[in-house]
Design a protein around this motif. Structure first.
Motif, PDB file in Angstrom:
ATOM      1  N   ASN A 131       0.853  -1.195   0.000  1.00  0.00           N
ATOM      2  CA  ASN A 131       0.000   0.000   0.000  1.00  0.00           C
ATOM      3  C   ASN A 131       0.883   1.237   0.000  1.00  0.00           C
ATOM      4  OD1 ASN A 131      -2.414  -1.382   0.075  1.00  0.00           O
ATOM      5  ND2 ASN A 131      -2.681  -1.211   2.288  1.00  0.00           N
ATOM      6  N   ALA A 132       0.635   2.133  -0.931  1.00  0.00           N
ATOM      7  CA  ALA A 132       1.373   3.394  -0.961  1.00  0.00           C
ATOM      8  C   ALA A 132       1.223   4.128   0.368  1.00  0.00           C
ATOM      9  CB  ALA A 132       0.866   4.272  -2.100  1.00  0.00           C
ATOM     10  N   ARG A 133       2.293   4.761   0.810  1.00  0.00           N
ATOM     11  CA  ARG A 133       2.329   5.532   2.051  1.00  0.00           C
ATOM     12  C   ARG A 133       2.213   4.649   3.289  1.00  0.00           C
ATOM     13  NH1 ARG A 133       1.703  11.003   1.525  1.00  0.00           N
ATOM     14  NH2 ARG A 133       0.797  11.132   3.605  1.00  0.00           N
ATOM     15  N   ASP A 179      -7.120   7.920   7.606  1.00  0.00           N
ATOM     16  CA  ASP A 179      -7.421   9.117   6.829  1.00  0.00           C
ATOM     17  C   ASP A 179      -8.531   8.807   5.829  1.00  0.00           C
ATOM     18  OD1 ASP A 179      -6.459  11.869   5.718  1.00  0.00           O
ATOM     19  OD2 ASP A 179      -6.592  10.549   3.976  1.00  0.00           O
ATOM     20  N   PRO A 180      -9.575   9.641   5.759  1.00  0.00           N
ATOM     21  CA  PRO A 180     -10.712   9.349   4.866  1.00  0.00           C
ATOM     22  C   PRO A 180     -10.307   9.136   3.409  1.00  0.00           C
ATOM     23  CG  PRO A 180     -11.288  11.104   6.383  1.00  0.00           C
ATOM     24  CD  PRO A 180      -9.822  10.839   6.576  1.00  0.00           C
ATOM     25  N   ASP A 181      -9.337   9.892   2.931  1.00  0.00           N
ATOM     26  CA  ASP A 181      -8.893   9.719   1.549  1.00  0.00           C
ATOM     27  C   ASP A 181      -8.230   8.354   1.362  1.00  0.00           C
ATOM     28  OD1 ASP A 181      -9.849  12.199   0.834  1.00  0.00           O
ATOM     29  OD2 ASP A 181      -7.912  13.207   1.103  1.00  0.00           O
ATOM     30  N   ARG A 185      -9.530   5.265  -0.939  1.00  0.00           N
ATOM     31  CA  ARG A 185      -8.636   4.695  -1.951  1.00  0.00           C
ATOM     32  C   ARG A 185      -8.547   3.180  -1.800  1.00  0.00           C
ATOM     33  NH1 ARG A 185      -3.426   3.700  -1.121  1.00  0.00           N
ATOM     34  NH2 ARG A 185      -3.273   5.202   0.593  1.00  0.00           N
ATOM     35  N   LEU A 186      -8.451   2.715  -0.573  1.00  0.00           N
ATOM     36  CA  LEU A 186      -8.357   1.273  -0.336  1.00  0.00           C
ATOM     37  C   LEU A 186      -9.686   0.580  -0.638  1.00  0.00           C
ATOM     38  CD1 LEU A 186      -6.250   1.242   2.958  1.00  0.00           C
ATOM     39  CD2 LEU A 186      -5.461   0.840   0.616  1.00  0.00           C
ATOM     40  N   MET A 192     -16.047  -5.863  -4.331  1.00  0.00           N
ATOM     41  CA  MET A 192     -17.337  -5.911  -3.646  1.00  0.00           C
ATOM     42  C   MET A 192     -17.798  -4.542  -3.156  1.00  0.00           C
ATOM     43  SD  MET A 192     -17.470  -9.414  -1.395  1.00  0.00           S
ATOM     44  CE  MET A 192     -17.525 -11.020  -2.185  1.00  0.00           C
ATOM     45  N   ARG A 193     -16.910  -3.562  -3.216  1.00  0.00           N
ATOM     46  CA  ARG A 193     -17.253  -2.183  -2.868  1.00  0.00           C
ATOM     47  C   ARG A 193     -17.680  -2.005  -1.414  1.00  0.00           C
ATOM     48  NH1 ARG A 193     -14.415   0.438  -6.494  1.00  0.00           N
ATOM     49  NH2 ARG A 193     -15.144   0.174  -8.637  1.00  0.00           N
TER      50      ARG A 193
END
Length: 230
Positions: A131-133, A179-181, A185-186, A192-193
Motif C-alpha cells: 500500500n502506498a504511504r 485518513d478518509p482519503d 482509496r483502499l 465488492m465495494r
C-alpha cells in the motif's frame, strides 16, 4: 468429529478490540477456553508482545495453548517512505513481526509435544500487494507471511498447522481512524465495494483453528472482497 480437542485453549493477542475481539468471541462460542493478551486493561492478561521476557512470562502463566491467534498489530504512520523515520519503521516491525515471532516461539514446543496445534497469524493484503504511504506496514505484513510459510514447513509433520489470513480493509476501530482519503482509496480497490466485517474474519479463523482443517498449512487465506490478485 469434534471441532476442537477436549479442553482446548486459545491465546488471542490484541484480543480486546476489532479483529482480535471478534476472534475471541467466536472461539468462545465454539466452546474454546480463550485467553486474551493485550496492553488494554480489559485483556485477561496485560502483555507487551514486543518484550521477550513478558512473552515468556505470559506463556508460562497460560500454560497449555492449542490455538494461537496473533492478532495484535499496528499500522504505523501513513507517510511516504522518504518521510518515514527509522524509529517509526522499527516500531511497526517490533509489534507486527517481532511480537508474532516471540509468541510463535513460546507456544510451539508445547504444541509439538502434544502433537496438535493451530497458529493463525494476521497478515494483510498490504503484505502481498503493498500500500502506498504504508511501506513499514506493508513490509511487516510481508514478513509475517514469510514467517508463516517457513514455520509451517518446519512443523508440517508434527500435527501443528500454521496459517496466515490476509484481509483487505476491515471495519474496525483502528480503521475508523484511517485518513478518509486513504480509506476511500483502499475501498476502491475492492470489487465488492465494501469493507469486511470482523465477524467474517473470525469465522475463517475459527475453521483454520479447528480439527476440521487438516490438509492445509503455510497458506495465505485472503479475505479481500475480490481485491487479491494472487
Amino acid at each position: 468429529m469434534a471441532r476442537y480437542p477436549d479442553g482446548a485453549r486459545a491465546l488471542v493477542t490484541g484480543g480486546t478490540g476489532g479483529i482480535g475481539a471478534a476472534c475471541a468471541r467466536r472461539l468462545r462460542a465454539e466452546g474454546v477456553d480463550v485467553v486474551t493478551a493485550d496492553l488494554h486493561p480489559d485483556a485477561d492478561i496485560r502483555c507487551d508482545i514486543t518484550d521477550e521476557a513478558a512473552v515468556a512470562a505470559l506463556a508460562a502463566h497460560v500454560g497449555r495453548v492449542d490455538v494461537l491467534v496473533n492478532s495484535a498489530g499496528i499500522q504505523g504512520l501513513e507517510r511516504p517512505l522518504t518521510a518515514t523515520t527509522l524509529v517509526d519503521w522499527q516500531r511497526v516491525f517490533r509489534v507486527n513481526v517481532d511480537g508474532t515471532f516471540l509468541l510463535c516461539r513460546a507456544v510451539v514446543p508445547g504444541m509439538t509435544a502434544r502433537g496438535w496445534g493451530r497458529i493463525i497469524n494476521l497478515a494483510s493484503i498490504a503484505g502481498k500487494e503493498g500500500n502506498a504511504r504504508q511501506s513499514a506496514y506493508s513490509a511487516s505484513k510481508a514478513a509475517v507471511i514469510g514467517l508463516t510459510k517457513a514455520l509451517a514447513k518446519e512443523l508440517a509433520e508434527t500435527g501443528v498447522l500454521v496459517h496466515a489470513v490476509a484481509p483487505a480493509i476491515i471495519r474496525t476501530p483502528l480503521n475508523a481512524e484511517t485518513d478518509p482519503d486513504t480509506f476511500a482509496r483502499l475501498l476502491d480497490k475492492i470489487p465488492m465495494r465494501r469493507a469486511g466485517e470482523p465477524d467474517e474474519l473470525a469465522a475463517l479463523v475459527a475453521w483454520l483453528a479447528s480439527a476440521e482443517c487438516t490438509f492445509t498449512t503455510g497458506a495465505v487465506h485472503d479475505l479481500s472482497g475480490g481485491r487479491a490478485t494472487y
